[in-house]
Design a protein around this motif. Structure first.
Motif, PDB file in Angstrom:
ATOM      1  N   ASN A  31       0.840  -1.185   0.000  1.00 18.20           N
ATOM      2  CA  ASN A  31       0.000   0.000   0.000  1.00 18.20           C
ATOM      3  C   ASN A  31       0.877   1.237   0.000  1.00 18.20           C
ATOM      4  O   ASN A  31       2.083   1.159   0.254  1.00 18.20           O
ATOM      5  N   GLN A  33       0.524   5.514   1.189  1.00 14.24           N
ATOM      6  CA  GLN A  33      -0.286   6.545   1.828  1.00 14.24           C
ATOM      7  C   GLN A  33       0.319   7.916   1.522  1.00 14.24           C
ATOM      8  O   GLN A  33       1.515   8.040   1.291  1.00 14.24           O
ATOM      9  N   TYR A  35       0.386  11.991   2.975  1.00 11.83           N
ATOM     10  CA  TYR A  35       0.164  12.881   4.113  1.00 11.83           C
ATOM     11  C   TYR A  35       0.492  14.315   3.704  1.00 11.83           C
ATOM     12  O   TYR A  35       1.338  14.557   2.848  1.00 11.83           O
ATOM     13  N   PHE A  45      -2.960  12.488   7.596  1.00 15.88           N
ATOM     14  CA  PHE A  45      -3.249  11.483   6.589  1.00 15.88           C
ATOM     15  C   PHE A  45      -4.246  12.020   5.561  1.00 15.88           C
ATOM     16  O   PHE A  45      -5.275  12.613   5.919  1.00 15.88           O
ATOM     17  N   GLN A  48      -5.103   6.515   1.239  1.00 14.77           N
ATOM     18  CA  GLN A  48      -4.350   5.275   1.086  1.00 14.77           C
ATOM     19  C   GLN A  48      -4.747   4.610  -0.232  1.00 14.77           C
ATOM     20  O   GLN A  48      -5.934   4.548  -0.555  1.00 14.77           O
ATOM     21  N   PHE A  88       4.008  14.198   1.910  1.00 16.03           N
ATOM     22  CA  PHE A  88       4.804  12.984   2.088  1.00 16.03           C
ATOM     23  C   PHE A  88       4.052  11.778   1.540  1.00 16.03           C
ATOM     24  O   PHE A  88       2.845  11.654   1.735  1.00 16.03           O
ATOM     25  N   TRP A  92       4.530   0.665   2.317  1.00 19.66           N
ATOM     26  CA  TRP A  92       4.835  -0.562   3.042  1.00 19.66           C
ATOM     27  C   TRP A  92       4.999  -1.682   2.023  1.00 19.66           C
ATOM     28  O   TRP A  92       4.135  -1.877   1.168  1.00 19.66           O
ATOM     29  N   GLN A  97       9.523  -5.173   8.904  1.00 19.28           N
ATOM     30  CA  GLN A  97       8.891  -5.381  10.211  1.00 19.28           C
ATOM     31  C   GLN A  97       7.527  -4.692  10.276  1.00 19.28           C
ATOM     32  O   GLN A  97       7.069  -4.310  11.341  1.00 19.28           O
ATOM     33  N   GLY A  98       6.923  -4.506   9.127  1.00 21.51           N
ATOM     34  CA  GLY A  98       5.584  -3.946   9.084  1.00 21.51           C
ATOM     35  C   GLY A  98       5.520  -2.444   9.167  1.00 21.51           C
ATOM     36  O   GLY A  98       4.436  -1.875   9.227  1.00 21.51           O
ATOM     37  N   ASN A  99       6.670  -1.777   9.186  1.00 19.32           N
ATOM     38  CA  ASN A  99       6.655  -0.325   9.346  1.00 19.32           C
ATOM     39  C   ASN A  99       6.566   0.398   8.006  1.00 19.32           C
ATOM     40  O   ASN A  99       7.132  -0.034   7.009  1.00 19.32           O
ATOM     41  N   LEU A 100       5.876   1.525   8.021  1.00 16.27           N
ATOM     42  CA  LEU A 100       5.840   2.391   6.857  1.00 16.27           C
ATOM     43  C   LEU A 100       7.199   3.041   6.656  1.00 16.27           C
ATOM     44  O   LEU A 100       7.879   3.389   7.622  1.00 16.27           O
ATOM     45  N   PHE A 102       8.730   6.401   4.988  1.00 17.95           N
ATOM     46  CA  PHE A 102       8.328   7.699   4.468  1.00 17.95           C
ATOM     47  C   PHE A 102       9.343   8.222   3.456  1.00 17.95           C
ATOM     48  O   PHE A 102      10.559   8.081   3.633  1.00 17.95           O
ATOM     49  N   GLY A 103       8.825   8.857   2.392  1.00 20.17           N
ATOM     50  CA  GLY A 103       9.673   9.642   1.525  1.00 20.17           C
ATOM     51  C   GLY A 103      10.077  10.919   2.246  1.00 20.17           C
ATOM     52  O   GLY A 103       9.549  11.245   3.309  1.00 20.17           O
ATOM     53  N   LYS A 104      11.025  11.655   1.657  1.00 20.91           N
ATOM     54  CA  LYS A 104      11.516  12.863   2.325  1.00 20.91           C
ATOM     55  C   LYS A 104      10.590  14.055   2.130  1.00 20.91           C
ATOM     56  O   LYS A 104      10.800  15.106   2.732  1.00 20.91           O
TER      57      LYS A 104
END
Lengths: 112, 112
Positions: A31, A33, A35, A45, A48, A88, A92, A97-100, A102-104
């Motif tokens: 997925n 997302q 922001y 947010f 998605q 942003f 994922w 480890q399931g964490n998103l 983020f782009g800069k």
């Protein structure tokens, strides 16, 4: 590891012009997302995307997820001063480890 | 419904001091995380927790500790503050790690 690249880093537009920011992942995403962070604020947010080729619209904002699920874009039509902020993407890949990740971010400024 | 509450909003420390940044959420979210935001670097994950009693390291964990004794609270501890830890710190929560994140207002921390 997974990386999410976002371009451009900065974009200055005249009010009424269109704006697009692009997000590219080194791996296939489950997925993505988007922001928005207003100056001095916190990320909020927006949307998605989950499906390959998915397109979603929120008023003047159009979000796309690529067919290969490795890239995404946010397009704003006819920018307004209220669009100012940093946008942003966060993806994922099913690992990490399931964490998103983020782009800069792309910082948008709008000249009235 | 307060969402994610961070305290303090601003803090100035001297090098070597320790302090705890507080984060609380009232949405009964299992996943909580801490990010730091530096100019041009986007959001970098420090530590995260998938539930009470469970914590793990993110991308930039050095110099920080966390604990999760309750679902609601996820404090971030700076053990011995260094100027490199000058940043804006955001706490976030969600039902699971790869779903939309709810961010707090942030803590702006300066280390002299």
């Amino acid at each position: 590891g997974q990386q999410v690249m976002q371009i451009p880093q900065y974009q200055h537009v005249q009010e009424g012009e269109d704006f697009t920011t692009y997000c590219n992942s080194s791996t296939t995403l489950s997925n993505i997302q988007w922001y928005k962070q207003r100056p001095g604020g916190h990320p909020v947010f927006l949307i998605q995307l989950v499906k390959s080729g998915e397109v979603k619209k929120q008023k003047r904002l159009t979000f796309q997820f690529g067919e290969a699920k490795k890239n995404s874009s946010l397009h704003i039509t006819a920018t307004q001063t209220t669009d100012v902020g940093t946008y942003f993407c966060a993806g994922w890949d099913g690992g990490s480890q399931g964490n998103l990740i983020f782009g800069k971010g792309t910082k948008l400024s709008v000249k009235p | 419904n307060a969402g994610v509450t961070q305290t303090p909003k601003f803090q100035v420390l001297k090098t070597g001091q320790s302090m705890t940044l507080q984060c609380a959420q009232d949405m009964n979210h299992e996943y909580m995380s801490w990010y730091r935001q530096d100019p041009g670097m986007g959001l970098r994950l420090i530590h995260y927790s998938v539930g009470a009693g469970i914590t793990d390291q993110g991308e930039v964990p050095n110099g920080y500790n966390v604990s999760r004794s309750t679902t609601e609270d996820f404090p971030l501890r700076l053990l011995s503050a260094a100027p490199s830890q000058t940043s804006v710190y955001f706490c976030a929560s969600s039902w699971v790690s790869n779903q939309p994140q709810h961010f707090g207002d942030g803590t702006r921390l300066s280390i002299l």
